[in-house]
Motif scaffolding. Structure first.
Motif, PDB file in Angstrom:
ATOM      1  N   SER A  85     -73.071  22.001 -30.515  1.00 10.26           N
ATOM      2  CA  SER A  85     -74.184  22.916 -30.182  1.00 10.26           C
ATOM      3  C   SER A  85     -75.146  22.420 -29.383  1.00 10.26           C
ATOM      4  O   SER A  85     -74.829  21.346 -28.418  1.00 10.26           O
ATOM      5  N   LYS A  86     -76.917  23.513 -29.307  1.00  8.60           N
ATOM      6  CA  LYS A  86     -77.458  22.984 -28.273  1.00  8.60           C
ATOM      7  C   LYS A  86     -78.116  21.843 -28.669  1.00  8.60           C
ATOM      8  O   LYS A  86     -78.418  21.564 -27.113  1.00  8.60           O
ATOM      9  N   THR A  87     -77.964  20.991 -29.533  1.00 11.43           N
ATOM     10  CA  THR A  87     -78.062  19.647 -29.980  1.00 11.43           C
ATOM     11  C   THR A  87     -77.259  18.524 -29.938  1.00 11.43           C
ATOM     12  O   THR A  87     -77.805  17.460 -30.811  1.00 11.43           O
ATOM     13  N   ASP A  88     -75.875  19.250 -30.256  1.00  9.95           N
ATOM     14  CA  ASP A  88     -74.987  18.122 -30.642  1.00  9.95           C
ATOM     15  C   ASP A  88     -73.815  18.483 -30.067  1.00  9.95           C
ATOM     16  O   ASP A  88     -73.727  18.972 -29.374  1.00  9.95           O
ATOM     17  N   GLU A  89     -72.931  17.022 -29.778  1.00 11.44           N
ATOM     18  CA  GLU A  89     -71.696  16.432 -28.933  1.00 11.44           C
ATOM     19  C   GLU A  89     -70.618  15.751 -29.591  1.00 11.44           C
ATOM     20  O   GLU A  89     -71.414  15.105 -30.693  1.00 11.44           O
ATOM     21  N   LEU A  90     -69.684  15.873 -29.522  1.00  7.91           N
ATOM     22  CA  LEU A  90     -69.298  14.692 -29.461  1.00  7.91           C
ATOM     23  C   LEU A  90     -68.736  13.679 -28.238  1.00  7.91           C
ATOM     24  O   LEU A  90     -68.916  14.053 -27.843  1.00  7.91           O
ATOM     25  N   ILE A  91     -68.890  12.226 -28.858  1.00  2.74           N
ATOM     26  CA  ILE A  91     -68.457  10.941 -27.967  1.00  2.74           C
ATOM     27  C   ILE A  91     -67.639  10.176 -27.984  1.00  2.74           C
ATOM     28  O   ILE A  91     -67.235  10.319 -29.593  1.00  2.74           O
ATOM     29  N   THR A  92     -67.659   9.862 -27.598  1.00  2.00           N
ATOM     30  CA  THR A  92     -66.167   8.599 -27.916  1.00  2.00           C
ATOM     31  C   THR A  92     -66.572   7.309 -28.358  1.00  2.00           C
ATOM     32  O   THR A  92     -68.088   7.065 -27.841  1.00  2.00           O
ATOM     33  N   SER A  93     -65.847   6.440 -29.545  1.00  2.80           N
ATOM     34  CA  SER A  93     -67.116   6.077 -30.190  1.00  2.80           C
ATOM     35  C   SER A  93     -66.703   4.523 -29.212  1.00  2.80           C
ATOM     36  O   SER A  93     -65.227   3.944 -28.605  1.00  2.80           O
ATOM     37  N   LEU A  94     -67.809   3.725 -29.655  1.00  2.63           N
ATOM     38  CA  LEU A  94     -67.914   2.518 -28.446  1.00  2.63           C
ATOM     39  C   LEU A  94     -68.419   1.411 -28.893  1.00  2.63           C
ATOM     40  O   LEU A  94     -69.181   1.624 -29.449  1.00  2.63           O
ATOM     41  N   ASP A  95     -67.864   0.292 -28.746  1.00  2.00           N
ATOM     42  CA  ASP A  95     -68.507  -1.053 -28.664  1.00  2.00           C
ATOM     43  C   ASP A  95     -69.843  -1.524 -27.715  1.00  2.00           C
ATOM     44  O   ASP A  95     -69.427  -1.652 -26.113  1.00  2.00           O
ATOM     45  N   ILE A  96     -70.929  -0.627 -27.954  1.00  2.00           N
ATOM     46  CA  ILE A  96     -72.113  -0.960 -26.340  1.00  2.00           C
ATOM     47  C   ILE A  96     -72.032  -2.353 -26.456  1.00  2.00           C
ATOM     48  O   ILE A  96     -72.570  -3.696 -27.682  1.00  2.00           O
ATOM     49  N   LEU A  97     -72.046  -2.602 -25.350  1.00  2.00           N
ATOM     50  CA  LEU A  97     -72.854  -3.949 -24.594  1.00  2.00           C
ATOM     51  C   LEU A  97     -73.972  -3.913 -24.652  1.00  2.00           C
ATOM     52  O   LEU A  97     -75.312  -2.935 -24.500  1.00  2.00           O
ATOM     53  N   PRO A  98     -74.450  -5.055 -25.288  1.00  2.00           N
ATOM     54  CA  PRO A  98     -76.583  -5.231 -25.639  1.00  2.00           C
ATOM     55  C   PRO A  98     -77.055  -5.222 -24.498  1.00  2.00           C
ATOM     56  O   PRO A  98     -77.760  -6.155 -24.634  1.00  2.00           O
ATOM     57  N   ILE A  99     -76.800  -4.444 -22.997  1.00  2.00           N
ATOM     58  CA  ILE A  99     -77.433  -4.609 -21.477  1.00  2.00           C
ATOM     59  C   ILE A  99     -77.567  -3.595 -21.032  1.00  2.00           C
ATOM     60  O   ILE A  99     -76.663  -2.840 -21.533  1.00  2.00           O
ATOM     61  N   GLU A 100     -79.029  -3.602 -20.517  1.00  2.00           N
ATOM     62  CA  GLU A 100     -79.043  -2.075 -19.860  1.00  2.00           C
ATOM     63  C   GLU A 100     -79.346  -2.658 -18.549  1.00  2.00           C
ATOM     64  O   GLU A 100     -79.683  -3.141 -18.423  1.00  2.00           O
ATOM     65  N   VAL A 101     -78.800  -1.603 -17.766  1.00  2.00           N
ATOM     66  CA  VAL A 101     -78.583  -2.021 -16.297  1.00  2.00           C
ATOM     67  C   VAL A 101     -79.414  -0.394 -15.469  1.00  2.00           C
ATOM     68  O   VAL A 101     -79.517   0.322 -15.627  1.00  2.00           O
ATOM     69  N   VAL A 102     -79.991  -1.501 -15.340  1.00  2.00           N
ATOM     70  CA  VAL A 102     -81.899  -0.470 -14.552  1.00  2.00           C
ATOM     71  C   VAL A 102     -81.036  -1.056 -12.998  1.00  2.00           C
ATOM     72  O   VAL A 102     -80.828  -1.555 -12.162  1.00  2.00           O
ATOM     73  N   THR A 103     -81.180   0.754 -12.323  1.00  2.00           N
ATOM     74  CA  THR A 103     -81.244   1.099 -11.001  1.00  2.00           C
ATOM     75  C   THR A 103     -82.431   1.020 -10.308  1.00  2.00           C
ATOM     76  O   THR A 103     -83.104   2.425 -10.524  1.00  2.00           O
ATOM     77  N   ARG A 104     -82.925   0.814  -9.276  1.00  2.00           N
ATOM     78  CA  ARG A 104     -83.612   0.979  -8.936  1.00  2.00           C
ATOM     79  C   ARG A 104     -84.480   1.023  -7.296  1.00  2.00           C
ATOM     80  O   ARG A 104     -83.492   0.920  -6.144  1.00  2.00           O
ATOM     81  N   ASN A 105     -84.701   2.679  -6.785  1.00  2.00           N
ATOM     82  CA  ASN A 105     -84.416   3.431  -6.113  1.00  2.00           C
ATOM     83  C   ASN A 105     -85.220   2.976  -5.084  1.00  2.00           C
ATOM     84  O   ASN A 105     -85.774   2.895  -3.764  1.00  2.00           O
ATOM     85  N   TYR A 106     -86.790   3.385  -5.862  1.00  2.00           N
ATOM     86  CA  TYR A 106     -88.277   3.063  -5.588  1.00  2.00           C
ATOM     87  C   TYR A 106     -89.289   2.096  -6.117  1.00  2.00           C
ATOM     88  O   TYR A 106     -88.566   1.853  -6.958  1.00  2.00           O
ATOM     89  N   ALA A 107     -90.014   2.007  -5.791  1.00  2.00           N
ATOM     90  CA  ALA A 107     -90.867   0.680  -6.527  1.00  2.00           C
ATOM     91  C   ALA A 107     -91.789   1.512  -7.946  1.00  2.00           C
ATOM     92  O   ALA A 107     -92.257   2.842  -7.127  1.00  2.00           O
ATOM     93  N   SER A 108     -92.053   1.558  -9.251  1.00  2.00           N
ATOM     94  CA  SER A 108     -92.550   2.532  -9.701  1.00  2.00           C
ATOM     95  C   SER A 108     -92.612   1.736 -10.911  1.00  2.00           C
ATOM     96  O   SER A 108     -91.222   0.772 -11.071  1.00  2.00           O
ATOM     97  N   GLY A 109     -92.887   1.748 -12.187  1.00  2.00           N
ATOM     98  CA  GLY A 109     -93.216   1.320 -13.205  1.00  2.00           C
ATOM     99  C   GLY A 109     -93.681   0.175 -13.173  1.00  2.00           C
ATOM    100  O   GLY A 109     -94.598  -0.791 -12.574  1.00  2.00           O
ATOM    101  N   HIS A 110     -92.987  -0.897 -13.682  1.00  2.00           N
ATOM    102  CA  HIS A 110     -93.172  -2.355 -14.740  1.00  2.00           C
ATOM    103  C   HIS A 110     -92.808  -3.196 -13.240  1.00  2.00           C
ATOM    104  O   HIS A 110     -93.436  -4.432 -13.050  1.00  2.00           O
ATOM    105  N   PHE A 111     -91.885  -3.038 -12.776  1.00  2.00           N
ATOM    106  CA  PHE A 111     -91.692  -3.820 -10.906  1.00  2.00           C
ATOM    107  C   PHE A 111     -93.255  -3.405 -10.227  1.00  2.00           C
ATOM    108  O   PHE A 111     -93.506  -4.317  -9.605  1.00  2.00           O
ATOM    109  N   VAL A 112     -93.499  -2.442  -9.901  1.00  2.00           N
ATOM    110  CA  VAL A 112     -94.864  -2.273  -9.326  1.00  2.00           C
ATOM    111  C   VAL A 112     -95.783  -3.661  -9.965  1.00  2.00           C
ATOM    112  O   VAL A 112     -96.013  -4.519  -8.963  1.00  2.00           O
ATOM    113  N   SER A 113     -95.729  -3.528 -11.587  1.00  2.00           N
ATOM    114  CA  SER A 113     -96.643  -4.408 -12.043  1.00  2.00           C
ATOM    115  C   SER A 113     -96.556  -5.717 -12.167  1.00  2.00           C
ATOM    116  O   SER A 113     -97.304  -6.947 -12.019  1.00  2.00           O
TER     117      SER A 113
END
Length: 247
Positions: A85-113
């Protein structure tokens, strides 16, 4: 809607598995498939600030589906399966890695501070960072040796995360440029299938990206909510409209 036809069979929504910052995830009668519902909710400071924003869930879902389909077309394996629907979707069930991968092309947010960098300074080479997924600990930075020592991922998986994030970055930069939008930085999450394959997961929306209108310099992402600088859905709708015109 509690069920949907998918690949010539009926998928039925089951129990609530968990509620995140902006989504609810349900089990289904297929153990390999989950049912996601996007909420009309915005959060900041790892959920410490929370607000209901009408229509936001629909916008996030629509943008995320467009971007997952775009990446699928560019051979990026991900968990997205089907729109319900407009707010719902099906996804594959995964064992989510407890890691966030942040990619920065320009300096902003916490990277600046953190580094007293010039705001919007182009970063060459691009910066990739790992963060441990924990709201209670405010998602602390984590390095390779810490990840390996804590068994959060293998060395091969870390190599995969870096490579996939780099390729995804290139594809998204190109796509957003066509929409006259600059991709400043973004966060990705990944998970393992039951066979051990690594797939892109979570969502792809202005909730986890910084996007700037090239013509005006205006933010088109959740920074508008974080900084209380306007109606966050205005920028999200603009992102959706532009993507729909080119995808």
């Amino acid at each position: 809607m509690d069920s949907i036809e998918y690949e010539k069979r009926t998928i039925t929504r089951g129990a609530l598995k968990y509620t995140g910052k902006a989504k609810q995830v349900y089990t289904t009668d297929d153990p390999d498939i989950l049912w996601v519902h996007y909420l009309d909710q915005a959060t900041a400071l790892n959920g410490k600030v929370k607000e209901t924003i009408s229509g936001k869930g629909e916008l996030n879902s629509a943008i995320s589906q467009l971007l997952f389909n775009y990446l699928t077309g560019n051979n990026i394996k991900n968990h997205y399966l089907h729109s319900i629907s407009k707010t719902d979707e099906l996804i594959t069930s995964l064992d989510i890695l407890p890691i966030e991968v942040v990619t920065r092309n320009y300096a902003s947010g916490h990277f600046v501070s953190k580094f007293a960098a010039t705001p919007m300074q182009k970063l060459t080479p691009i910066v990739q960072e790992f963060y441990y997924k924990s709201d209670a600990l405010d998602d602390p930075f984590i390095n390779d040796s810490q990840i390996l020592a804590l068994n959060y991922a293998t060395n091969d998986e870390l190599t995969k995360l870096r490579a996939e994030s780099t390729i995804i970055n290139r594809h998204l930069i190109d796509l957003f440029r066509q929409a006259n939008i600059q991709l400043i930085d973004f966060k990705l999450e990944f998970g393992r299938t039951k066979n051990g394959d690594i797939l892109l997961a979570d969502e792809l929306s202005p909730d986890n990206m910084r996007l700037v209108d090239i013509a005006t310099g205006n933010s088109l992402d959740k920074d508008v909510f974080r900084k209380h600088s306007g109606d966050v859905t205005v920028g999200y709708q603009e992102v959706l409209t532009r993507l729909q015109q080119i995808i």
